[in-house]
Design a protein around this motif. Structure first.
Motif, mmCIF file in Angstrom:
data_model
loop_
_atom_site.group_PDB
_atom_site.id
_atom_site.type_symbol
_atom_site.label_atom_id
_atom_site.label_comp_id
_atom_site.label_asym_id
_atom_site.label_seq_id
_atom_site.Cartn_x
_atom_site.Cartn_y
_atom_site.Cartn_z
ATOM 1 N N GLY A 45 -3.807 8.569 4.215
ATOM 2 C CA GLY A 45 -4.615 8.961 5.364
ATOM 3 C C GLY A 45 -4.154 8.303 6.649
ATOM 4 O O GLY A 45 -4.969 8.012 7.539
ATOM 5 N N LEU A 46 -2.840 8.068 6.752
ATOM 6 C CA LEU A 46 -2.275 7.415 7.924
ATOM 7 C C LEU A 46 -1.613 8.433 8.841
ATOM 8 O O LEU A 46 -1.247 9.530 8.403
ATOM 9 N N PRO A 47 -1.445 8.093 10.122
ATOM 10 C CA PRO A 47 -0.733 9.002 11.033
ATOM 11 C C PRO A 47 0.684 9.255 10.530
ATOM 12 O O PRO A 47 1.332 8.360 9.975
ATOM 13 N N ALA A 53 0.834 -1.209 0.000
ATOM 14 C CA ALA A 53 0.000 0.000 0.000
ATOM 15 C C ALA A 53 0.865 1.253 0.000
ATOM 16 O O ALA A 53 0.557 2.232 -0.695
ATOM 17 N N ILE A 54 1.938 1.234 0.769
ATOM 18 C CA ILE A 54 2.857 2.374 0.817
ATOM 19 C C ILE A 54 3.510 2.581 -0.549
ATOM 20 O O ILE A 54 3.600 3.707 -1.051
ATOM 21 N N ALA A 55 3.952 1.477 -1.157
ATOM 22 C CA ALA A 55 4.583 1.586 -2.471
ATOM 23 C C ALA A 55 3.603 2.128 -3.501
ATOM 24 O O ALA A 55 3.955 2.999 -4.316
ATOM 25 N N ASP A 56 2.367 1.640 -3.486
ATOM 26 C CA ASP A 56 1.366 2.124 -4.440
ATOM 27 C C ASP A 56 1.051 3.600 -4.216
ATOM 28 O O ASP A 56 0.874 4.364 -5.175
ATOM 29 N N ALA A 57 0.987 4.014 -2.956
ATOM 30 C CA ALA A 57 0.741 5.430 -2.657
ATOM 31 C C ALA A 57 1.915 6.282 -3.114
ATOM 32 O O ALA A 57 1.735 7.395 -3.634
ATOM 33 N N ALA A 58 3.132 5.766 -2.935
ATOM 34 C CA ALA A 58 4.321 6.495 -3.373
ATOM 35 C C ALA A 58 4.330 6.650 -4.886
ATOM 36 O O ALA A 58 4.710 7.705 -5.412
ATOM 37 N N VAL A 59 3.899 5.622 -5.595
ATOM 38 C CA VAL A 59 3.784 5.706 -7.052
ATOM 39 C C VAL A 59 2.815 6.818 -7.438
ATOM 40 O O VAL A 59 3.081 7.616 -8.351
ATOM 41 N N ALA A 60 1.679 6.881 -6.752
ATOM 42 C CA ALA A 60 0.692 7.926 -7.036
ATOM 43 C C ALA A 60 1.272 9.318 -6.789
ATOM 44 O O ALA A 60 1.039 10.253 -7.559
ATOM 45 N N VAL A 61 2.045 9.453 -5.704
ATOM 46 C CA VAL A 61 2.665 10.746 -5.390
ATOM 47 C C VAL A 61 3.647 11.145 -6.482
ATOM 48 O O VAL A 61 3.651 12.291 -6.961
ATOM 49 N N ILE A 62 4.498 10.216 -6.900
ATOM 50 C CA ILE A 62 5.482 10.515 -7.944
ATOM 51 C C ILE A 62 4.794 10.882 -9.249
ATOM 52 O O ILE A 62 5.178 11.834 -9.932
ATOM 53 N N SER A 63 3.762 10.122 -9.607
ATOM 54 C CA SER A 63 3.047 10.383 -10.856
ATOM 55 C C SER A 63 2.427 11.769 -10.866
ATOM 56 O O SER A 63 2.428 12.461 -11.877
ATOM 57 N N ARG A 64 1.915 12.195 -9.712
ATOM 58 C CA ARG A 64 1.217 13.481 -9.621
ATOM 59 C C ARG A 64 2.166 14.644 -9.356
ATOM 60 O O ARG A 64 2.047 15.719 -9.969
ATOM 61 N N ASP A 65 3.131 14.444 -8.432
ATOM 62 C CA ASP A 65 3.953 15.553 -7.948
ATOM 63 C C ASP A 65 5.418 15.472 -8.367
ATOM 64 O O ASP A 65 6.202 16.354 -8.024
ATOM 65 N N GLY A 66 5.803 14.405 -9.050
ATOM 66 C CA GLY A 66 7.195 14.235 -9.433
ATOM 67 C C GLY A 66 7.997 13.577 -8.324
ATOM 68 O O GLY A 66 7.538 13.459 -7.186
ATOM 69 N N VAL A 67 9.209 13.153 -8.677
ATOM 70 C CA VAL A 67 10.043 12.450 -7.704
ATOM 71 C C VAL A 67 10.366 13.330 -6.515
ATOM 72 O O VAL A 67 10.436 12.866 -5.374
ATOM 73 N N ARG A 68 10.545 14.615 -6.728
ATOM 74 C CA ARG A 68 10.888 15.509 -5.613
ATOM 75 C C ARG A 68 9.738 15.668 -4.626
ATOM 76 O O ARG A 68 9.941 16.089 -3.492
ATOM 77 N N GLY A 69 8.536 15.334 -5.070
ATOM 78 C CA GLY A 69 7.396 15.404 -4.165
ATOM 79 C C GLY A 69 7.264 14.190 -3.270
ATOM 80 O O GLY A 69 6.422 14.167 -2.374
ATOM 81 N N LEU A 70 8.121 13.188 -3.509
ATOM 82 C CA LEU A 70 8.035 11.960 -2.722
ATOM 83 C C LEU A 70 8.725 12.133 -1.374
ATOM 84 O O LEU A 70 9.945 12.276 -1.291
ATOM 85 N N THR A 71 7.929 12.136 -0.312
ATOM 86 C CA THR A 71 8.443 12.168 1.056
ATOM 87 C C THR A 71 7.632 11.176 1.882
ATOM 88 O O THR A 71 6.540 10.751 1.472
ATOM 89 N N HIS A 72 8.150 10.838 3.042
ATOM 90 C CA HIS A 72 7.400 9.958 3.938
ATOM 91 C C HIS A 72 6.069 10.597 4.321
ATOM 92 O O HIS A 72 5.032 9.925 4.374
ATOM 93 N N ARG A 73 6.103 11.886 4.579
ATOM 94 C CA ARG A 73 4.863 12.577 4.973
ATOM 95 C C ARG A 73 3.843 12.591 3.847
ATOM 96 O O ARG A 73 2.646 12.449 4.085
ATOM 97 N N ALA A 74 4.347 12.783 2.610
ATOM 98 C CA ALA A 74 3.423 12.806 1.473
ATOM 99 C C ALA A 74 2.720 11.462 1.322
ATOM 100 O O ALA A 74 1.522 11.398 1.016
ATOM 101 N N VAL A 75 3.440 10.373 1.549
ATOM 102 C CA VAL A 75 2.834 9.048 1.452
ATOM 103 C C VAL A 75 1.841 8.827 2.592
ATOM 104 O O VAL A 75 0.746 8.296 2.388
ATOM 105 N N ASP A 76 2.211 9.258 3.803
ATOM 106 C CA ASP A 76 1.265 9.159 4.923
ATOM 107 C C ASP A 76 -0.025 9.898 4.603
ATOM 108 O O ASP A 76 -1.127 9.386 4.841
ATOM 109 N N ARG A 77 0.111 11.096 4.052
ATOM 110 C CA ARG A 77 -1.082 11.881 3.703
ATOM 111 C C ARG A 77 -1.891 11.193 2.612
ATOM 112 O O ARG A 77 -3.129 11.186 2.660
ATOM 113 N N GLU A 78 -1.191 10.637 1.625
ATOM 114 C CA GLU A 78 -1.870 9.949 0.520
ATOM 115 C C GLU A 78 -2.723 8.795 1.035
ATOM 116 O O GLU A 78 -3.826 8.539 0.528
#
Length: 199
Positions: free
Chosen positions: A37-39, A10-35
């Protein structure tokens, strides 16, 4: 154990979504947590560093790519005509493009990780999907009677990659999209030494 694997996926899939939308530089642990909806801090428990997180994504993309490569070949016997080969390759192309976020993430990471040979190779020369595609391409071209099928298989993989990049990068907004079937038909006819039929 299963819950950990599922959470990692699930984390990997969310990270893929973040990269696709925001680019590699948008990939952070917090961005994945937000994607997801996790603490905050949840992703860090599964991937301690940013490189660990990127490695998780690279592994996931490899899994998804193998599914795409296998999908068309499992449905029919190897084609013996240019038309049959184009049908098969177009089906593969459509499957890859249909996974827009994953394909965009793969291209973005391939460029971003050029200075990280270990991870870069998993997306390129050491990718199990790429090796499988080369082998399938070689067998397909041999069946069609293409000379030096092994070398031409590398050309075919490059051609498909270029067409996929064009399709998922939004190039069609800057002009007409390539006619994938026409490109593949002309290329296959050319490497067989046969002139494509005029329309």
């Amino acid at each position: 154990m299963t819950a950990t694997v599922d959470r990692s996926t699930a984390i990997a899939d969310a990270a893929v979504a973040v990269i696709s939308r925001d680019g590699v530089r948008g990939l952070t642990h917090r961005a994945v947590d937000r994607e997801l909806g996790l603490p905050l801090g949840t992703t860090s428990n599964h991937a301690r560093t940013r490189r660990d997180l990127v490695a998780l994504v690279v592994d996931r993309l490899a899994q998804l790519s193998v599914v795409d490569v296998d999908r068309p070949s499992g449905r029919r016997r190897r084609p013996t005509s240019v038309k049959g080969a184009v049908d098969l390759l177009t089906e593969l192309f459509d499957a890859v493009v249909a996974r827009g976020p994953e394909t965009r993430a793969r291209f973005a990471l391939t460029l971003e990780l050029a200075a990280d040979p270990e991870l870069h190779e998993l997306l390129t020369i050491a990718s199990p999907a790429r090796a499988h595609l080369y082998e399938q391409g070689r067998e397909l071209l041999e069946t069609l009677g293409v000379p030096d099928a092994q070398a031409r298989a590398a050309d075919l993989v490059g051609l498909l990659n270029g067409l996929a990049f064009d399709a998922v990068s939004g190039a069609e907004r800057r002009g007409p999209a390539p006619d994938v079937r026409a490109v593949l038909t002309a290329w296959l006819a050319g490497v067989r030494g046969i002139r494509p039929a005029r329309r």
